[in-house]
Design an enzyme around this catalytic site. Structure first.
Site, PDB file in Angstrom:
ATOM      1  N   PRO A   2       0.797  -1.219   0.000  1.00 32.96           N
ATOM      2  CA  PRO A   2       0.000   0.000   0.000  1.00 32.96           C
ATOM      3  C   PRO A   2       0.837   1.280   0.000  1.00 32.96           C
ATOM      4  O   PRO A   2       1.728   1.431   0.812  1.00 32.96           O
ATOM      5  CB  PRO A   2      -0.809  -0.111   1.302  1.00 32.96           C
ATOM      6  CG  PRO A   2      -0.421  -1.372   1.947  1.00 32.96           C
ATOM      7  CD  PRO A   2       0.732  -1.950   1.248  1.00 32.96           C
ATOM      8  N   GLU A   3       0.533   2.145  -0.935  1.00 31.26           N
ATOM      9  CA  GLU A   3       1.104   3.483  -0.950  1.00 31.26           C
ATOM     10  C   GLU A   3      -0.061   4.454  -0.791  1.00 31.26           C
ATOM     11  O   GLU A   3      -1.186   4.026  -0.519  1.00 31.26           O
ATOM     12  CB  GLU A   3       1.887   3.708  -2.253  1.00 31.26           C
ATOM     13  CG  GLU A   3       3.006   2.684  -2.435  1.00 31.26           C
ATOM     14  CD  GLU A   3       3.836   2.889  -3.688  1.00 31.26           C
ATOM     15  OE1 GLU A   3       3.935   4.043  -4.160  1.00 31.26           O
ATOM     16  OE2 GLU A   3       4.378   1.907  -4.201  1.00 31.26           O
ATOM     17  N   LYS A  58       1.394   7.562   4.324  1.00 28.72           N
ATOM     18  CA  LYS A  58       0.855   6.205   4.268  1.00 28.72           C
ATOM     19  C   LYS A  58       0.241   5.787   5.599  1.00 28.72           C
ATOM     20  O   LYS A  58      -0.070   4.610   5.799  1.00 28.72           O
ATOM     21  CB  LYS A  58       1.960   5.214   3.877  1.00 28.72           C
ATOM     22  CG  LYS A  58       2.585   5.505   2.517  1.00 28.72           C
ATOM     23  CD  LYS A  58       3.857   4.720   2.299  1.00 28.72           C
ATOM     24  CE  LYS A  58       4.685   5.338   1.187  1.00 28.72           C
ATOM     25  NZ  LYS A  58       6.057   4.770   1.139  1.00 28.72           N
ATOM     26  N   ARG A 258      16.369  -0.546  -3.530  1.00 33.30           N
ATOM     27  CA  ARG A 258      15.057  -0.899  -4.095  1.00 33.30           C
ATOM     28  C   ARG A 258      15.200  -1.264  -5.570  1.00 33.30           C
ATOM     29  O   ARG A 258      15.979  -0.641  -6.282  1.00 33.30           O
ATOM     30  CB  ARG A 258      14.089   0.282  -4.034  1.00 33.30           C
ATOM     31  CG  ARG A 258      13.873   0.861  -2.682  1.00 33.30           C
ATOM     32  CD  ARG A 258      12.767   0.146  -1.942  1.00 33.30           C
ATOM     33  NE  ARG A 258      12.677   0.608  -0.577  1.00 33.30           N
ATOM     34  CZ  ARG A 258      13.432   0.140   0.412  1.00 33.30           C
ATOM     35  NH1 ARG A 258      14.321  -0.797   0.186  1.00 33.30           N
ATOM     36  NH2 ARG A 258      13.300   0.604   1.628  1.00 33.30           N
TER      37      ARG A 258
END
Length: 268
Positions: A2-3, A58, A258
DNA sequence: ACACTGACCTGCGAGC
DNA sequence: TGCTCGCAGGTCAGTG
């Protein structure tokens, strides 16, 4: 994972389902979810009502009668609304009994998500050192210019920096940089005034479209399903093999720890 | 002050 | 077939 758009979708879905309901019981099945004292967490939430639903970056923020319940889903946190007699799944860590007879269940396979209690008067502007929301007018080309000019970090890392702007994660960072034609590894000192303007416009456009797409899941929402977004289906580069614009092979490179996907032709 | 790395977790898929 | 290993990723503590 989730962002901002997924968190927004979860929040709006929960609002439509549990607004004004009272917590009549709490079961903690894995206490690691809770930051702070478990007993205090439960006693402060008992008999409180879900009065308000807010998001900062978030973070989900449930405004109760006497406190705020903060919840961060991290990678895999999910909320389910289920009947108490539905079998508990393996990773259902916290169950809130609600005054309408349902249960609000927090699931988290990897146990990364966290909850904690905040005072009602918490200053959300300085909260967790979060920067401006992307939709806030403070997130402007001038702001980007001032923030980036004395820094020395890849553009990808800048977008993931929650102190720069709050709510962007790995997927949307890749999508925003693709839309702006900027390679994720480009140093933040080496972008132009034009790029700064594009970053504001494209960040807002992509997040807005994602929220709209996530919003469609509300309509198909059923109580047995998790409250999540579906925007991942619409990615231009993230986890893609070939570029949807020029057909080139998408490259994957680790930047700031990332995986970063980009098109070597469309992005400079 | 800033930039980078590893820890936190579990499930899954690749490779042997 | 069955095992090990690396990877997924948001945040924060620790390091340089």
């Amino acid at each position: 994972m989730p962002e901002l758009p997924e968190v927004e979708t979860v929040l709006r879905t929960l609002e439509s389902r549990i607004a004004s309901l009272e917590i009549t019981g709490i079961t903690v099945r894995w206490p690691g979810v809770i930051t702070g004292d478990i007993e205090e967490f439960c006693s402060r939430l008992m008999h409180q009502h879900f009065n308000g639903f807010m998001r900062r970056g978030k973070y989900l923020l449930f405004v109760m009668d006497d406190c705020i319940l903060e919840s961060h889903l991290r990678m895999e946190g999910k909320y389910y609304i289920q009947r108490p007699d539905e079998p508990l799944q393996k990773h259902a860590h916290i169950c809130f009994d609600l005054s309408d007879g349902n249960q609000l269940r927090y699931h988290d396979t990897r146990k990364f998500g966290r909850m904690r209690i905040l005072p009602l008067d918490t200053d959300l502007s300085a909260f967790h050192d979060l920067g401006p929301e992307p939709f806030d007018e403070a997130f402007s080309p001038e702001y980007i210019h001032a923030y980036r000019k004395n820094r020395n970090t890849p553009m990808k890392s800048l977008l993931l920096d929650q102190n720069f702007t709050a709510g962007i994660g790995n997927i949307y960072a890749d999508e925003i940089l693709f839309a702006c034609g900027i390679r994720p590894g480009r140093n933040c000192r080496r972008i132009t005034r034009n790029d700064e303007q594009h970053l504001v416009t494209e960040t807002r456009r992509i997040l807005q479209e994602a929220i709209a797409a996530g919003g469609t899941t509300i309509r198909s929402y059923t109580s047995s399903l998790g409250v999540t977004g579906l925007f991942q289906l619409d990615c231009m580069v993230h986890t893609m093999k070939t570029c949807k614009v020029c057909g080139s092979e998408i490259k994957v490179k680790r930047i700031g720890g990332r995986s970063s996907y980009y098109c070597p032709v469309c992005q400079k």
